[in-house]
Design a protein around this motif. Structure first.
Motif, PDB file in Angstrom:
ATOM      1  N   GLY A 120      -9.074  -1.151 -27.754  1.00 12.92           N
ATOM      2  CA  GLY A 120      -9.603  -2.388 -28.307  1.00 12.92           C
ATOM      3  C   GLY A 120     -11.074  -2.592 -28.038  1.00 12.92           C
ATOM      4  O   GLY A 120     -11.562  -3.722 -28.106  1.00 12.92           O
ATOM      5  N   VAL A 121     -11.827  -1.539 -27.736  1.00 13.21           N
ATOM      6  CA  VAL A 121     -13.273  -1.627 -27.535  1.00 13.21           C
ATOM      7  C   VAL A 121     -13.934  -0.642 -28.485  1.00 13.21           C
ATOM      8  O   VAL A 121     -13.283   0.238 -29.059  1.00 13.21           O
ATOM      9  N   ASP A 122     -15.263  -0.787 -28.618  1.00 14.31           N
ATOM     10  CA  ASP A 122     -15.969   0.015 -29.612  1.00 14.31           C
ATOM     11  C   ASP A 122     -16.203   1.458 -29.183  1.00 14.31           C
ATOM     12  O   ASP A 122     -16.443   2.324 -30.026  1.00 14.31           O
ATOM     13  N   GLY A 123     -16.191   1.689 -27.906  1.00 16.11           N
ATOM     14  CA  GLY A 123     -16.444   3.057 -27.434  1.00 16.11           C
ATOM     15  C   GLY A 123     -16.472   3.107 -25.927  1.00 16.11           C
ATOM     16  O   GLY A 123     -16.006   2.185 -25.236  1.00 16.11           O
ATOM     17  N   LEU A 124     -17.043   4.180 -25.402  1.00 15.92           N
ATOM     18  CA  LEU A 124     -17.150   4.345 -23.959  1.00 15.92           C
ATOM     19  C   LEU A 124     -18.139   3.322 -23.428  1.00 15.92           C
ATOM     20  O   LEU A 124     -19.269   3.216 -23.895  1.00 15.92           O
ATOM     21  N   GLN A 125     -17.690   2.530 -22.439  1.00 13.50           N
ATOM     22  CA  GLN A 125     -18.533   1.473 -21.900  1.00 13.50           C
ATOM     23  C   GLN A 125     -19.514   2.052 -20.884  1.00 13.50           C
ATOM     24  O   GLN A 125     -19.120   2.640 -19.885  1.00 13.50           O
ATOM     25  N   LEU A 126     -20.787   1.839 -21.169  1.00 15.58           N
ATOM     26  CA  LEU A 126     -21.826   2.320 -20.276  1.00 15.58           C
ATOM     27  C   LEU A 126     -22.233   1.250 -19.272  1.00 15.58           C
ATOM     28  O   LEU A 126     -22.622   1.552 -18.150  1.00 15.58           O
ATOM     29  N   PHE A 157     -22.227  -2.885 -23.004  1.00 17.32           N
ATOM     30  CA  PHE A 157     -22.926  -1.859 -23.773  1.00 17.32           C
ATOM     31  C   PHE A 157     -21.975  -0.687 -23.967  1.00 17.32           C
ATOM     32  O   PHE A 157     -21.530  -0.070 -23.001  1.00 17.32           O
ATOM     33  N   TYR A 158     -21.674  -0.390 -25.221  1.00 12.62           N
ATOM     34  CA  TYR A 158     -20.752   0.685 -25.565  1.00 12.62           C
ATOM     35  C   TYR A 158     -21.499   1.769 -26.327  1.00 12.62           C
ATOM     36  O   TYR A 158     -22.424   1.480 -27.099  1.00 12.62           O
ATOM     37  N   LEU A 159     -21.086   3.011 -26.115  1.00 16.30           N
ATOM     38  CA  LEU A 159     -21.651   4.140 -26.849  1.00 16.30           C
ATOM     39  C   LEU A 159     -20.865   4.294 -28.145  1.00 16.30           C
ATOM     40  O   LEU A 159     -19.806   4.923 -28.181  1.00 16.30           O
ATOM     41  N   ASP A 160     -21.402   3.702 -29.208  1.00 13.22           N
ATOM     42  CA  ASP A 160     -20.644   3.710 -30.454  1.00 13.22           C
ATOM     43  C   ASP A 160     -21.488   3.990 -31.691  1.00 13.22           C
ATOM     44  O   ASP A 160     -20.955   4.322 -32.748  1.00 13.22           O
ATOM     45  N   SER A 161     -22.824   3.872 -31.602  1.00 10.58           N
ATOM     46  CA  SER A 161     -23.653   4.129 -32.780  1.00 10.58           C
ATOM     47  C   SER A 161     -23.864   5.626 -32.957  1.00 10.58           C
ATOM     48  O   SER A 161     -23.710   6.402 -32.011  1.00 10.58           O
ATOM     49  N   PRO A 162     -24.198   6.068 -34.163  1.00  8.58           N
ATOM     50  CA  PRO A 162     -24.445   7.511 -34.375  1.00  8.58           C
ATOM     51  C   PRO A 162     -25.515   8.075 -33.448  1.00  8.58           C
ATOM     52  O   PRO A 162     -25.389   9.191 -32.942  1.00  8.58           O
ATOM     53  N   PHE A 163     -26.585   7.306 -33.214  1.00 10.76           N
ATOM     54  CA  PHE A 163     -27.645   7.784 -32.325  1.00 10.76           C
ATOM     55  C   PHE A 163     -27.127   7.948 -30.903  1.00 10.76           C
ATOM     56  O   PHE A 163     -27.407   8.949 -30.231  1.00 10.76           O
ATOM     57  N   GLU A 164     -26.356   6.952 -30.449  1.00 12.90           N
ATOM     58  CA  GLU A 164     -25.813   7.023 -29.088  1.00 12.90           C
ATOM     59  C   GLU A 164     -24.812   8.171 -28.948  1.00 12.90           C
ATOM     60  O   GLU A 164     -24.747   8.839 -27.909  1.00 12.90           O
ATOM     61  N   LEU A 165     -24.047   8.407 -30.011  1.00 14.43           N
ATOM     62  CA  LEU A 165     -23.118   9.539 -29.971  1.00 14.43           C
ATOM     63  C   LEU A 165     -23.870  10.863 -29.876  1.00 14.43           C
ATOM     64  O   LEU A 165     -23.462  11.782 -29.139  1.00 14.43           O
ATOM     65  N   ALA A 166     -24.979  10.977 -30.630  1.00 16.81           N
ATOM     66  CA  ALA A 166     -25.769  12.218 -30.600  1.00 16.81           C
ATOM     67  C   ALA A 166     -26.408  12.427 -29.233  1.00 16.81           C
ATOM     68  O   ALA A 166     -26.419  13.553 -28.700  1.00 16.81           O
ATOM     69  N   VAL A 167     -26.955  11.362 -28.641  1.00 20.51           N
ATOM     70  CA  VAL A 167     -27.576  11.483 -27.314  1.00 20.51           C
ATOM     71  C   VAL A 167     -26.531  11.877 -26.273  1.00 20.51           C
ATOM     72  O   VAL A 167     -26.758  12.741 -25.420  1.00 20.51           O
ATOM     73  N   THR A 168     -25.359  11.232 -26.352  1.00 17.17           N
ATOM     74  CA  THR A 168     -24.281  11.565 -25.402  1.00 17.17           C
ATOM     75  C   THR A 168     -23.871  13.021 -25.529  1.00 17.17           C
ATOM     76  O   THR A 168     -23.695  13.736 -24.531  1.00 17.17           O
ATOM     77  N   SER A 169     -23.725  13.482 -26.758  1.00 16.38           N
ATOM     78  CA  SER A 169     -23.358  14.875 -26.972  1.00 16.38           C
ATOM     79  C   SER A 169     -24.447  15.826 -26.493  1.00 16.38           C
ATOM     80  O   SER A 169     -24.158  16.894 -25.928  1.00 16.38           O
TER      81      SER A 169
END
Length: 438
Positions: A167-173, A181-193
């Motif tokens: 029930g959250v947008d992504g991994l909570q940072l 603050f959740y890692l859910d935008s395309p930019f944040e996904l790319a940086v995480t990867s």
């Protein structure tokens, strides 16, 4: 010199650089498996070794402590066998097994005393105690880097789990009840990867570094001691020297029996016949004496050759330079000899150097098909170096069973070394190294 030639396999070329290959290489995964297994095994080894050692030390005031302590050492030697097998399988480290415990007295007490006096056994105990904290550290760091690296690298593939099941947008940072603050935008996904990729590329080198420390621990504490290895080496060298001496004695006996001895027997018979004919046929007796005189000269030459093969007088009187020049003069190809020595080594080393060059030049004459050859002898620090070069067909092989292998064993018996460089088509360069002793 010899005719056998073996082509060396060429290393396989890789298209990817080592930094990109490392996460997928079998070596990385084997070493990672070694580090993962080290934790549970080291905990078991540490616990048992510490418990039994402490119990034995506590009971040493009574007689029971001594056998308990000996049992702890025997158990640690068993742990060492497991660790050596694991290192061979996963680290590709082949550590020789130490020599078994040899009791000077028969019975249980002799075995216990030998265990307690064995430095190898105490090194196994030290390994069981030291390896556990290192294994914990290596396990935690390597597993953490490995888990974070692959989970962050693949985060875009499993990010959908959070909105569907959590029930959250992504991994909570970050989150404090007011701001999240959740890692859910395309930019944040790319940086995480990208961060995960960096971890994945770095982790193999951490693993290899940890595995190198494990190799040092296994080789240093679980293998034979240097003194033990030296004793084994000296025993082997002594066997080579004994075999070589026996072979030389058999050769001398054969040469005497088949050569000079047979010729002297025939000479004695001829002189006996000449004596009988002296009164009846003086001319025939004179001819027989003349023939016997020729046989005497031949026998003397054979005895001189045999004596030269044992230890030439020119070597004793004038040293290596003159002796090697004499050997070179009997070679079937022109040989240039250069000897640059500040002094004469001890007779044993000088004799080995002489016979080494003599055998190598015999190989040049018989097998190389060379037009020219050269012999260089010089001293470098505490080593005597000999180099024999020819421009023949090459392909000399120092593998087991050949003449060069036997020569290498003779040199090894005095801490020497033989290196053969003989590509097909030549030239052949054989370098011998001996200890310098004066």
């Amino acid at each position: 010199m010899a005719t056998a030639y073996r082509a060396q396999p060429q290393p396989r070329a890789h298209r990817l650089p080592p930094a990109l290959r490392a996460p997928f290489e079998g070596r990385t995964w084997r070493e990672f498996a070694y580090l993962l297994l080290s934790l549970p095994l080291s905990v078991v080894f540490f616990s048992l070794a510490l418990a039994l050692t402490a119990a034995g030390a506590g009971l040493v005031v009574t007689f029971l402590g001594i056998p308990v302590l000996a049992g702890a050492l025997a158990m640690c030697r068993g742990f060492g066998a497991v660790e050596r097998a694991r290192a061979r399988a996963l680290l590709r480290l082949d550590v020789a097994d130490p020599a078994p415990v040899r009791a000077q007295r028969a019975g249980l007490m002799g075995w216990i005393g030998a265990l307690l006096k064995s430095g190898v056994s105490w090194r196994h105990l030290l390994y069981a105690l030291v390896h556990m904290p290192w294994a914990v550290f290596a396990f935690c760091v390597s597993l953490t880097f490995w888990a974070y690296g692959w989970s962050l690298l693949t985060y875009p593939l499993w990010q959908w789990v959070f909105p569907v099941y959590a029930g959250v947008d992504g991994l909570q940072l970050y989150g404090d009840g007011t701001h999240n603050f959740y890692l859910d935008s395309p930019f944040e996904l790319a940086v995480t990867s990208g961060i995960g990729l960096l971890f994945v590329l770095v982790t193999p080198w951490f693993i290899r570094g940890f595995a190198t420390v494990d190799r040092l621990l296994v080789a240093g504490l679980l293998g034979p001691s240097r003194l033990e290895g030296r004793v084994v080496e000296l025993e082997s060298d002594r066997g080579v020297v004994v075999d070589t001496a026996a072979a030389d004695l058999r050769r001398i006996e054969r040469d005497l029996h088949d050569g000079a001895q047979a010729r002297l027997v025939a000479l004695a018979m001829d002189l006996g016949l000449a004596k009988e004919k002296l009164s009846e046929d003086p001319q025939a007796a004179a001819r027989m004496v003349d023939e016997a005189h020729g046989e005497v000269k031949t026998a003397l030459q054979e005895l001189r050759d045999l004596a030269r093969g044992i230890h030439p007088a020119v070597l004793t009187d004038r040293g290596l330079d003159a002796a090697l020049s004499s050997v070179a003069s009997r070679c079937t190809v022109p040989v240039l000899v250069e000897v640059d020595l500040p002094a004469r080594p001890v007779p044993a080393i000088e004799g080995i150097a002489y016979f080494t060059v003599s055998e190598l030049l015999q190989n040049v004459s018989k097998h190389s098909g060379a037009r020219t050859a050269s012999v260089d002898v010089w001293r470098t620090e505490d080593r005597l170096l000999i180099q024999v070069r020819d421009d023949g067909r090459g392909g000399a092989d120092s593998s087991e069973g050949g003449g060069l292998a036997g020569l290498a064993e003779r040199l090894d018996a005095v801490d020497g070394l033989l290196v053969v460089d003989s590509p097909a088509g030549g030239p052949t360069v054989v370098t011998a190294e001996l200890p310098w002793r004066t």
